[in-house]
Design an enzyme around this catalytic site. Sequence first.
Site, PDB file in Angstrom:
ATOM      1  N   GLY A 140      -6.392  11.041  75.694  1.00 29.97           N
ATOM      2  CA  GLY A 140      -5.510  11.370  76.514  1.00 29.97           C
ATOM      3  C   GLY A 140      -6.081  11.804  78.010  1.00 29.97           C
ATOM      4  O   GLY A 140      -6.690  11.012  78.620  1.00 29.97           O
ATOM      5  N   SER A 141      -5.406  12.648  78.459  1.00 29.57           N
ATOM      6  CA  SER A 141      -5.588  13.090  79.883  1.00 29.57           C
ATOM      7  C   SER A 141      -6.819  13.499  80.629  1.00 29.57           C
ATOM      8  O   SER A 141      -7.387  13.397  81.483  1.00 29.57           O
ATOM      9  CB  SER A 141      -4.649  14.274  80.376  1.00 29.57           C
ATOM     10  N   VAL A 142      -7.768  13.542  79.477  1.00 26.14           N
ATOM     11  CA  VAL A 142      -9.218  13.726  80.063  1.00 26.14           C
ATOM     12  C   VAL A 142      -9.483  12.354  80.808  1.00 26.14           C
ATOM     13  O   VAL A 142     -10.304  12.478  81.594  1.00 26.14           O
ATOM     14  CB  VAL A 142     -10.067  13.492  78.564  1.00 26.14           C
ATOM     15  N   PHE A 143      -8.946  11.255  80.584  1.00 26.57           N
ATOM     16  CA  PHE A 143      -9.097   9.953  81.148  1.00 26.57           C
ATOM     17  C   PHE A 143      -8.721  10.020  82.684  1.00 26.57           C
ATOM     18  O   PHE A 143      -9.113   9.196  83.492  1.00 26.57           O
ATOM     19  CB  PHE A 143      -8.671   8.685  80.342  1.00 26.57           C
ATOM     20  N   LYS A 144      -7.893  10.906  82.899  1.00 25.17           N
ATOM     21  CA  LYS A 144      -7.598  11.089  84.321  1.00 25.17           C
ATOM     22  C   LYS A 144      -8.593  11.406  85.095  1.00 25.17           C
ATOM     23  O   LYS A 144      -8.457  11.252  86.199  1.00 25.17           O
ATOM     24  CB  LYS A 144      -6.334  12.046  84.375  1.00 25.17           C
TER      25      LYS A 144
END
Lengths: 107, 587
Positions: free
Chosen positions: B293-297
């Site tokens: 999820g957003s950790v990849f941002k």
Amino acid sequence: MKRLPLFFWLLTAGIATALLFQVSNDVQGLEKQLKQVKHEILREQESLHVLKAEWSYLNRPDRLAAMAGTYLDLQPLPAARIVEFTDLPHRSADSATAVAASGEAQQ
Amino acid sequence: MIAKLPNRRTRCHPLGIDLQPPPAELVRLEGSVKEALETGRNRLVIAGIVFFLAFAGIGARLVELSTSSLGNEPAVAHEAIPAQLETGRADILDRNGMVLATTLPTVSLYANPRHIGDPAATARAVAEILPELPVAEIAQRLSHDSAFVWLKRNLTPRQHYAINRLGEPGLYFQREQRRFYPYGDLTAHVVGFAGVDNQGLAGIERSFDTLLRGTAAPLELSLDVRLQYILSEELQKSIDKFQAIGGAGIVLDAVTGETLAMVSLPSFDPDSPGEAAKEARFNRATLGVYEMGSVFKIFTTAMVLDRNLLTIEDGFDTSEPIHAGRFLIRDFKPKNRWLSIPEIFIYSSNIGTVQMAMTGGTAVQQDFLGSLGLLRRPDIELGEAAAPMLPAPWREINTMTISYGHGLAVSPLQVTSAVSAVVNGGALQPASLLKRAADDRPLGRRVLSARTSEQMRRLMRLAVTHGTGGKADAAGYRVGGKTGTADKLNGRSYSKGSRIASFAAAFPMDAPRYVIFAMVDEPKGIEESFGYATGGWVAAPVVSRVVERMGPMYGVAPRFDPLQDDRDIPLLMTVKAQGTGHGFATN
């Protein structure tokens, strides 16, 4: 007089043999002792080894936490309680004289 | 017969007894008498020589034995006793020298049924001491027609004593070694376990099996059991609170790449791994791969900044959802307006992040994620490390979804390593479980510029002070990080009910030393979190509590004056200017 050298050599051989057997016997005894000491060292090493494992086992964090909760009146250290030396306020002139006064009063 | 007569008549005794011949007289014998005498003399000489040789041999051997046993003959005493205690398998220690795995001497009980007179009575007596063995089974084993049956492996000292006291001659003890894990399930996934025959079957025990068997020197791991406990306890609290099925957590030293803690919950007892459920033995931190999820941002933002695709002042309109194939990409909490890059990051806007990623495209994304080690199996010292699950083929739609952490499944360890490279100044350190010497500072591999790393540190700090990661802030320790919430893949479709909530953080953010990753598997929304089970609600508090507890332990000085970043950096100005009227700007 002809027999004197023979007698001398026989005596020398006899003494040498006796000493040899004496030394050999001592060495055997010492070796036995050495073996015993080595056994003891090994036994001690083994108990050290077991005690180390036990020490680690007794230091389990969950056990320490439970014991600290039971026996100690401590709590986790919040960051707010940590100050640097430079954060300490300077001693004011008033408090310095107050300390001096109390010191004199005691004397 | 008599060849020569004497001069005088030999005096003969009337009874035939020889008298002494007079000294002057010599008797010369010839013929057969002489031969007989010669033979006799020869035999005497031969016998004499034989005896002399025999005694000489014995004498020589006697002297040899008394003298030479000191020197050239091997001393038996030296060979029988090893100079060092040999356990057959080296210990495993944590970074502070606490014993994580050791080999202890134990005794096992076996019997020779042929020597046992009354199997039934013996069985009753043994069962009283070893209550876990049923009487019938012992009796049956003892009446077996063989000379050897195991009764019980690894007795306790008390059981050993009690069995010895029985005085039953058919019962015997075998000295054995047994692997023991003092910290039990706390370090089970990393340390692993060894089988009865001293063979490493999982974890470090398996990957260093040859080394552990070959030396007596203990193997020092980079783990710290204190931190391991803190992380495990805080994760477990969150799992219980949100009724999750499991969790994983990692703490890395961002400078050296050492793994200070690695937790996978639920855990298992390495002393009896056979009884553990397969799921408990599964190491979620390295063997599990998840869409993060957003950790990849973090990585998408670092990519566009590092490859000079965009500057920190750029931004995108996020008011319209993006249609891509059969997907509709939306924001979880839409702002419905133009957002700057810092805003996209701290509000975790999918729409904005996808547009950022598309400025580079698939090739740039693959190259950047690859350089962070997210596209291949990590080089950790564990057999239980999975390779990531890559989309095949990697289409544009994959690039879009991967930019916000869907469509590429990686292990928590990979994410933690990559985040560590992003915040530590841009050098990727391969994560390791082995302790490094205090002065050993590996250079690592440069994957992004120091400038990008600094910008990312500010953005991550902003995400905690003003964005979705607010609950990760530990007062004084300047935590920065990014939340992540991803729906779990259920077959080919995403299931709405089950998700992964995670938080990737680093602290202290002005010079990050420790990177923390916390992940909770399938948390359920609760009343306290208003039904949310997102990374910000579930995983961020784990990070803040871990930081609060490890900060004093690791000597991180707390600071309460706002960071330079928080005060007068254009980043925040942009956010404030854009966000006027949106709540946070007023605080």
